[in-house]
Motif scaffolding. Structure first.
Motif, PDB file in Angstrom:
ATOM      1  N   SER A   1       0.823  -1.194   0.000  1.00  0.00           N
ATOM      2  CA  SER A   1       0.000   0.000   0.000  1.00  0.00           C
ATOM      3  C   SER A   1       0.868   1.259   0.000  1.00  0.00           C
ATOM      4  O   SER A   1       1.696   1.429  -0.864  1.00  0.00           O
ATOM      5  CB  SER A   1      -0.927  -0.003   1.220  1.00  0.00           C
ATOM      6  OG  SER A   1      -1.898   0.982   1.074  1.00  0.00           O
TER       7      SER A   1
ATOM      8  N   ASN B   1     -16.331   6.529  -2.507  1.00  0.00           N
ATOM      9  CA  ASN B   1     -14.964   6.345  -2.987  1.00  0.00           C
ATOM     10  C   ASN B   1     -14.345   7.654  -3.456  1.00  0.00           C
ATOM     11  O   ASN B   1     -13.135   7.854  -3.307  1.00  0.00           O
ATOM     12  CB  ASN B   1     -14.948   5.326  -4.130  1.00  0.00           C
ATOM     13  CG  ASN B   1     -15.160   3.916  -3.631  1.00  0.00           C
ATOM     14  OD1 ASN B   1     -14.841   3.599  -2.486  1.00  0.00           O
ATOM     15  ND2 ASN B   1     -15.703   3.049  -4.474  1.00  0.00           N
TER      16      ASN B   1
ATOM     17  N   ASP C   1     -19.698  -5.575   3.867  1.00  0.00           N
ATOM     18  CA  ASP C   1     -18.270  -5.796   3.601  1.00  0.00           C
ATOM     19  C   ASP C   1     -17.600  -4.506   3.185  1.00  0.00           C
ATOM     20  O   ASP C   1     -16.515  -4.161   3.642  1.00  0.00           O
ATOM     21  CB  ASP C   1     -18.086  -6.830   2.474  1.00  0.00           C
ATOM     22  CG  ASP C   1     -18.393  -8.218   2.974  1.00  0.00           C
ATOM     23  OD1 ASP C   1     -18.495  -8.404   4.213  1.00  0.00           O
ATOM     24  OD2 ASP C   1     -18.551  -9.122   2.135  1.00  0.00           O
ATOM     25  N   TYR C   2     -18.275  -3.789   2.309  1.00  0.00           N
ATOM     26  CA  TYR C   2     -17.726  -2.530   1.829  1.00  0.00           C
ATOM     27  C   TYR C   2     -17.456  -1.569   2.983  1.00  0.00           C
ATOM     28  O   TYR C   2     -16.394  -0.961   3.078  1.00  0.00           O
ATOM     29  CB  TYR C   2     -18.695  -1.895   0.833  1.00  0.00           C
ATOM     30  CG  TYR C   2     -18.270  -0.522   0.379  1.00  0.00           C
ATOM     31  CD1 TYR C   2     -17.221  -0.362  -0.508  1.00  0.00           C
ATOM     32  CD2 TYR C   2     -18.911   0.614   0.868  1.00  0.00           C
ATOM     33  CE1 TYR C   2     -16.811   0.894  -0.913  1.00  0.00           C
ATOM     34  CE2 TYR C   2     -18.507   1.879   0.459  1.00  0.00           C
ATOM     35  CZ  TYR C   2     -17.468   2.007  -0.422  1.00  0.00           C
ATOM     36  OH  TYR C   2     -17.060   3.254  -0.815  1.00  0.00           O
ATOM     37  N   TYR C   3     -18.449  -1.461   3.874  1.00  0.00           N
ATOM     38  CA  TYR C   3     -18.309  -0.506   4.970  1.00  0.00           C
ATOM     39  C   TYR C   3     -17.310  -0.972   6.020  1.00  0.00           C
ATOM     40  O   TYR C   3     -16.682  -0.164   6.692  1.00  0.00           O
ATOM     41  CB  TYR C   3     -19.671  -0.212   5.597  1.00  0.00           C
ATOM     42  CG  TYR C   3     -20.460   0.765   4.761  1.00  0.00           C
ATOM     43  CD1 TYR C   3     -20.153   2.122   4.801  1.00  0.00           C
ATOM     44  CD2 TYR C   3     -21.469   0.350   3.905  1.00  0.00           C
ATOM     45  CE1 TYR C   3     -20.837   3.029   4.021  1.00  0.00           C
ATOM     46  CE2 TYR C   3     -22.159   1.260   3.124  1.00  0.00           C
ATOM     47  CZ  TYR C   3     -21.846   2.589   3.188  1.00  0.00           C
ATOM     48  OH  TYR C   3     -22.517   3.495   2.406  1.00  0.00           O
ATOM     49  N   ARG C   4     -17.143  -2.269   6.135  1.00  0.00           N
ATOM     50  CA  ARG C   4     -16.164  -2.785   7.087  1.00  0.00           C
ATOM     51  C   ARG C   4     -14.765  -2.283   6.697  1.00  0.00           C
ATOM     52  O   ARG C   4     -13.962  -1.907   7.549  1.00  0.00           O
ATOM     53  CB  ARG C   4     -16.196  -4.312   7.099  1.00  0.00           C
ATOM     54  CG  ARG C   4     -15.591  -4.935   8.335  1.00  0.00           C
ATOM     55  CD  ARG C   4     -15.636  -6.454   8.246  1.00  0.00           C
ATOM     56  NE  ARG C   4     -16.949  -6.954   7.822  1.00  0.00           N
ATOM     57  CZ  ARG C   4     -18.004  -7.060   8.624  1.00  0.00           C
ATOM     58  NH1 ARG C   4     -17.888  -6.718   9.898  1.00  0.00           N
ATOM     59  NH2 ARG C   4     -19.157  -7.502   8.174  1.00  0.00           N
ATOM     60  N   ASP C   5     -14.497  -2.279   5.411  1.00  0.00           N
ATOM     61  CA  ASP C   5     -13.215  -1.736   4.934  1.00  0.00           C
ATOM     62  C   ASP C   5     -13.177  -0.221   5.083  1.00  0.00           C
ATOM     63  O   ASP C   5     -12.180   0.352   5.509  1.00  0.00           O
ATOM     64  CB  ASP C   5     -12.998  -2.086   3.454  1.00  0.00           C
ATOM     65  CG  ASP C   5     -12.629  -3.543   3.277  1.00  0.00           C
ATOM     66  OD1 ASP C   5     -12.288  -4.188   4.298  1.00  0.00           O
ATOM     67  OD2 ASP C   5     -12.682  -4.027   2.137  1.00  0.00           O
TER      68      ASP C   5
ATOM     69  N   LYS D   1     -12.117   1.856   8.170  1.00  0.00           N
ATOM     70  CA  LYS D   1     -10.692   1.884   8.515  1.00  0.00           C
ATOM     71  C   LYS D   1      -9.975   2.998   7.769  1.00  0.00           C
ATOM     72  O   LYS D   1      -8.876   3.391   8.126  1.00  0.00           O
ATOM     73  CB  LYS D   1     -10.039   0.539   8.153  1.00  0.00           C
ATOM     74  CG  LYS D   1     -10.575  -0.632   8.951  1.00  0.00           C
ATOM     75  CD  LYS D   1     -10.001  -1.938   8.407  1.00  0.00           C
ATOM     76  CE  LYS D   1     -10.817  -3.134   8.898  1.00  0.00           C
ATOM     77  NZ  LYS D   1     -10.727  -4.279   7.970  1.00  0.00           N
ATOM     78  N   LYS D   2     -10.598   3.476   6.708  1.00  0.00           N
ATOM     79  CA  LYS D   2      -9.905   4.425   5.845  1.00  0.00           C
ATOM     80  C   LYS D   2     -10.199   5.882   6.158  1.00  0.00           C
ATOM     81  O   LYS D   2      -9.423   6.761   5.811  1.00  0.00           O
ATOM     82  CB  LYS D   2     -10.294   4.153   4.378  1.00  0.00           C
ATOM     83  CG  LYS D   2      -9.879   2.792   3.876  1.00  0.00           C
ATOM     84  CD  LYS D   2     -10.269   2.635   2.409  1.00  0.00           C
ATOM     85  CE  LYS D   2     -10.038   1.224   1.898  1.00  0.00           C
ATOM     86  NZ  LYS D   2     -10.754   0.973   0.637  1.00  0.00           N
TER      87      LYS D   2
END
Lengths: 335, 335
Positions: free
Chosen positions: A2, B112, B134-138, B141-142
């Motif tokens: 990354s 995004n 799943d999308y929101y789980r990632d 973190k961002k």
DNA sequence: TTTAATTACGTAAACGTTTTCGAATAACCC
DNA sequence: GGGTTATTCGAAAACGTTTACGTAATTAAA
């Protein structure tokens, strides 16, 4: 793996210069199709999107517009924003929202905070509390700006409005045809052209039908809901109007409540008609006759107009677009 | 005289370095009070405000947050945004708005587009059309993110919600106490926790009062208004419910229209109760019993929560805030 | 074949800030 | 008065792009 992904990283991995990458991403004619494809596919793979701040700093384009309105929790404005958003999306622009709460100081403060390059252009519907056209006369020289609905008439600027005078005239005539002779006017929008136009339409319609205008039948809007309710009650008790014509949506609830309180039957004892974008107008007790502005379309046209300016096209077009409102007759006016 | 005014210009006119100007503007301890005052007053005189792009590029702070919602022309969301704006102003932040129209693809696309440093944080109320946790789980973190109202339950993230289950239970009990035995449920919000909680409250209340749950009395929301109207008519004709409990505001108009069409008297023949933030609920024919969420406060709390995170304070606080909705009894439920 | 034009890419400056680091002066302590 | 510490400021790098300009290679024109 990354680590922040930027244009430099793309350039390294592809063994080309960052200039080439940038040009490829911007679909420049200087770059071969082959390289473009390599760049694009790696960008996609790494989920790369250009840093907006860097891009904006260098290019002086933000891909962002601002919308300044009195209040978002208002059917007209939320629909207008919906119309604006649709166009903004089409042009890949982001939308900033600012609410003035009819406070001219805030309005100017917000606007000023946008003049340092934060946005490419502004859509605004001005506050009704003060008429400061001097400020806007300067402003329109500094940044692309389109007024919608609540405009400053005298200004040499782009404006999207509705046929306030005409529809107000028509609506008043409708009340007259339904037999009303003492039509009270609930005045909103202060000194704004829209406010004055609606009022003129009302007065001129009275006049055209030989009904003399009575200023005692005019009630001004207060920002305090309770005051409006009291004022309407007082209006009924002092003047016995046989109709209420409201120039803004905010009078509807107090008007109905006052009728309930005074046991006045709508439309038998009093008829009611109001400017409104309330979706539940048809379900009120009784259903409300409204003048409904094409709120979504206004937002739509305003945004289209702004992007025309931003793309330096059609500046010679007419600066004023006037859309038609519609009179929707329902039970509250009886006939 | 004019010419773009930037930090360099200020430095030149004051005969000091741009570093000093920058620090003075940011109230750094390194700068003497005297110099600070000189800088501030000249800045004010020249109407200087720092270029946001440059500032953001260097500091990685945008002073901007994004709000992602299904639709702005919805009483709940426009009120929530009002609450969000209030807090954003207090912290001097700008607010970007994005409407997903319940489209999960758009929702992800907007989100995004915000991950490259365009905003400091996000407030979101997710779409009901697909459950992509799943999308929101990632995502969480961002970037700093707070969910409000429409959340993903399983996620380890900050969430502001209401007591959907409890208020739904209470509301159903109210219908039962008013004598209803065949309470139809108008289902909205798809698979979202809020949708399921409201439904569970309904079912459990039935159960608690010895009324057996009948799935034929459950109607799912369609995005097509006409379909909803037809479905409600059909529901009445096939199942003869003595009450409608709607979990979303969008069913109100078709429900009333269907009753009109079928000549059903509210509340005599059928009682109606709905989740709603419609300000005209009290004026409907008849006035509508509602479950009203504290929309403004939800927005307020969500924004407060986000700024807590951005200021790195109170991260240890409880991640979930649950506010109370209120059941407002009116004529449509009769008693 | 020579020259000019075209194509495809790279170098480096620039956008306007913030921030690290170093330096100069003044103040302080013993 | 030597050394230390505050105080106040400046030089310069850095943030991640875009773009003016230069250049080499290829192609077209003469």
């Amino acid at each position: 793996m990354s680590g922040e992904v930027n244009i430099k990283r793309l350039a390294q991995e592809l063994n080309i210069s960052i200039a080439t990458v940038s040009k490829a991403l911007n679909d420049s004619y200087e770059i071969s199709l082959k390289t473009k494809n390599r760049v694009l596919s790696l960008a996609k793979e790494l989920n790369y999107t250009p840093n907006p701040a860097a891009s904006n700093l260098r290019s002086n384009k933000t891909k962002t517009i601002a919308v300044i309105i009195p209040c978002i929790a208002n059917n007209f404005f939320s629909l207008a924003i919906k119309g604006i958003e649709e166009i903004a999306r089409k042009y890949g622009h982001h939308v900033l929202i600012y609410q003035t709460h009819e406070d001219t100081e805030m309005e100017m403060s917000f606007t000023n905070s946008l003049l340092n390059g934060r946005v490419d252009g502004i859509l605004t519907s001005v506050s009704s509390n003060e008429y400061n056209s001097d400020y806007y006369r300067d402003l329109v020289k500094k940044i692309p700006l389109v007024f919608f609905d609540r405009v400053y008439e005298s200004l040499d600027a782009f404006k999207i409005t509705t046929d306030d005078y005409q529809i107000s005239f028509t609506a008043t005539e409708h009340l007259i045809k339904c037999g009303c002779l003492k039509i009270a006017y609930l005045y909103g929008l202060g000194n704004l052209p829209a406010g004055r136009a609606r009022f003129s339409g009302y007065k001129d319609a009275l006049n055209a039908h030989g009904i003399s205008y009575d200023e005692n039948l005019v009630l001004n809007y207060s920002e305090d809901e309770d005051v409006n309710l009291d004022n309407i009650k007082k209006l009924f008790q002092d003047q016995y109007p046989d109709a209420l014509f409201s120039s803004i949506e905010e009078f509807i609830i107090p008007a109905y409540l006052a009728c309930n309180y005074l046991q006045l039957q709508i439309p038998k004892d009093v008829k009611i008609l109001s400017f409104s974008n309330m979706s539940s107008a048809k379900l009120l007790n009784p259903s409300l006759t409204t003048i409904t502005q094409p709120a979504f379309e206004i937002g739509n046209e305003a945004a289209k107009c702004l992007f025309k300016i931003l793309n330096k096209r059609g500046i010679d077009d007419d600066q004023n677009i006037v859309l038609k409102s519609s009179l929707i007759k329902r039970a509250s006016t009886g006939c």
